[in-house]
Design a protein around this motif. Sequence first.
Motif, mmCIF file in Angstrom:
data_model
loop_
_atom_site.group_PDB
_atom_site.id
_atom_site.type_symbol
_atom_site.label_atom_id
_atom_site.label_comp_id
_atom_site.label_asym_id
_atom_site.label_seq_id
_atom_site.Cartn_x
_atom_site.Cartn_y
_atom_site.Cartn_z
ATOM 1 N N VAL A 72 -13.359 -16.960 10.508
ATOM 2 C CA VAL A 72 -13.782 -17.069 11.904
ATOM 3 C C VAL A 72 -14.813 -18.173 12.048
ATOM 4 O O VAL A 72 -15.745 -18.283 11.260
ATOM 5 N N LEU A 73 -14.617 -18.987 13.073
ATOM 6 C CA LEU A 73 -15.598 -19.979 13.481
ATOM 7 C C LEU A 73 -16.234 -19.434 14.753
ATOM 8 O O LEU A 73 -15.543 -19.164 15.725
ATOM 9 N N LEU A 74 -17.539 -19.208 14.728
ATOM 10 C CA LEU A 74 -18.292 -18.741 15.889
ATOM 11 C C LEU A 74 -19.227 -19.875 16.294
ATOM 12 O O LEU A 74 -19.958 -20.405 15.446
ATOM 13 N N ALA A 75 -19.191 -20.256 17.561
ATOM 14 C CA ALA A 75 -19.995 -21.395 17.995
ATOM 15 C C ALA A 75 -20.642 -21.145 19.347
ATOM 16 O O ALA A 75 -20.111 -20.427 20.189
ATOM 17 N N LEU A 76 -21.795 -21.772 19.522
ATOM 18 C CA LEU A 76 -22.523 -21.775 20.786
ATOM 19 C C LEU A 76 -22.563 -23.216 21.258
ATOM 20 O O LEU A 76 -22.912 -24.116 20.487
ATOM 21 N N VAL A 77 -22.188 -23.448 22.522
ATOM 22 C CA VAL A 77 -22.227 -24.802 23.075
ATOM 23 C C VAL A 77 -23.123 -24.845 24.297
ATOM 24 O O VAL A 77 -23.350 -23.827 24.956
ATOM 25 N N ASP A 78 -23.613 -26.030 24.605
ATOM 26 C CA ASP A 78 -24.451 -26.194 25.787
ATOM 27 C C ASP A 78 -23.586 -26.525 27.000
ATOM 28 O O ASP A 78 -22.352 -26.516 26.920
ATOM 29 N N TYR A 79 -24.219 -26.835 28.099
ATOM 30 C CA TYR A 79 -23.506 -27.094 29.353
ATOM 31 C C TYR A 79 -22.639 -28.348 29.296
ATOM 32 O O TYR A 79 -21.755 -28.532 30.131
ATOM 33 N N ARG A 80 -22.865 -29.215 28.327
ATOM 34 C CA ARG A 80 -22.058 -30.428 28.160
ATOM 35 C C ARG A 80 -21.075 -30.296 27.002
ATOM 36 O O ARG A 80 -20.553 -31.285 26.522
ATOM 37 N N TYR A 81 -20.859 -29.064 26.538
ATOM 38 C CA TYR A 81 -19.929 -28.747 25.442
ATOM 39 C C TYR A 81 -20.385 -29.299 24.092
ATOM 40 O O TYR A 81 -19.582 -29.502 23.198
ATOM 41 N N ARG A 82 -21.676 -29.520 23.943
ATOM 42 C CA ARG A 82 -22.230 -29.966 22.665
ATOM 43 C C ARG A 82 -22.585 -28.727 21.855
ATOM 44 O O ARG A 82 -23.143 -27.762 22.379
ATOM 45 N N PHE A 83 -22.272 -28.758 20.584
ATOM 46 C CA PHE A 83 -22.561 -27.620 19.724
ATOM 47 C C PHE A 83 -24.064 -27.449 19.539
ATOM 48 O O PHE A 83 -24.779 -28.393 19.220
ATOM 49 N N LEU A 84 -24.523 -26.224 19.749
ATOM 50 C CA LEU A 84 -25.906 -25.863 19.474
ATOM 51 C C LEU A 84 -26.002 -25.059 18.190
ATOM 52 O O LEU A 84 -27.030 -25.049 17.523
ATOM 53 N N TYR A 85 -24.915 -24.356 17.853
ATOM 54 C CA TYR A 85 -24.902 -23.494 16.671
ATOM 55 C C TYR A 85 -23.450 -23.309 16.235
ATOM 56 O O TYR A 85 -22.560 -23.136 17.074
ATOM 57 N N ILE A 86 -23.235 -23.346 14.929
ATOM 58 C CA ILE A 86 -21.903 -23.119 14.365
ATOM 59 C C ILE A 86 -22.044 -22.214 13.155
ATOM 60 O O ILE A 86 -22.908 -22.418 12.309
ATOM 61 N N ASN A 87 -21.196 -21.205 13.092
ATOM 62 C CA ASN A 87 -21.109 -20.316 11.938
ATOM 63 C C ASN A 87 -19.639 -20.253 11.563
ATOM 64 O O ASN A 87 -18.807 -19.839 12.366
ATOM 65 N N ILE A 88 -19.309 -20.665 10.365
ATOM 66 C CA ILE A 88 -17.909 -20.655 9.944
ATOM 67 C C ILE A 88 -17.788 -20.022 8.574
ATOM 68 O O ILE A 88 -18.657 -20.183 7.727
ATOM 69 N N GLY A 89 -16.721 -19.261 8.393
ATOM 70 C CA GLY A 89 -16.427 -18.707 7.088
ATOM 71 C C GLY A 89 -16.398 -17.201 7.015
ATOM 72 O O GLY A 89 -16.033 -16.634 5.988
#
Length: 112
Positions: A72-89
Amino acid sequence: MEFCEEVWQALSTQNIKKLPPTQEIVAECVNGFHRRGFPQCLGAIDGCHIEIKPNTTDATDYYNYKGWYSVVLLALVDYRYRFLYINIGAPGRCNHSHIYNPSLLKKVLTED
């Protein structure tokens, strides 16, 4: 691993922000979401499954509710779709809350 390597190569030259975010970044994100009709929102979070072929000894952990093996890739993005946080594996059988609850992201959001 090939996917992770490609992502790293593509993003390694980018200015990647670290956690915890600065007050300026938080304000920018909240204001950006507010302008788009989502007041008091810092980011949008979601996960996706990436298909894998696990070792037979680990296969049951990676068998997801969709009926195939994944991480699973879990991600948080900002209002411009830029990644703020990524957790993968995380193994595919984990739901998003099982990944989020022990994460650095939750720690930063609840403690800072």
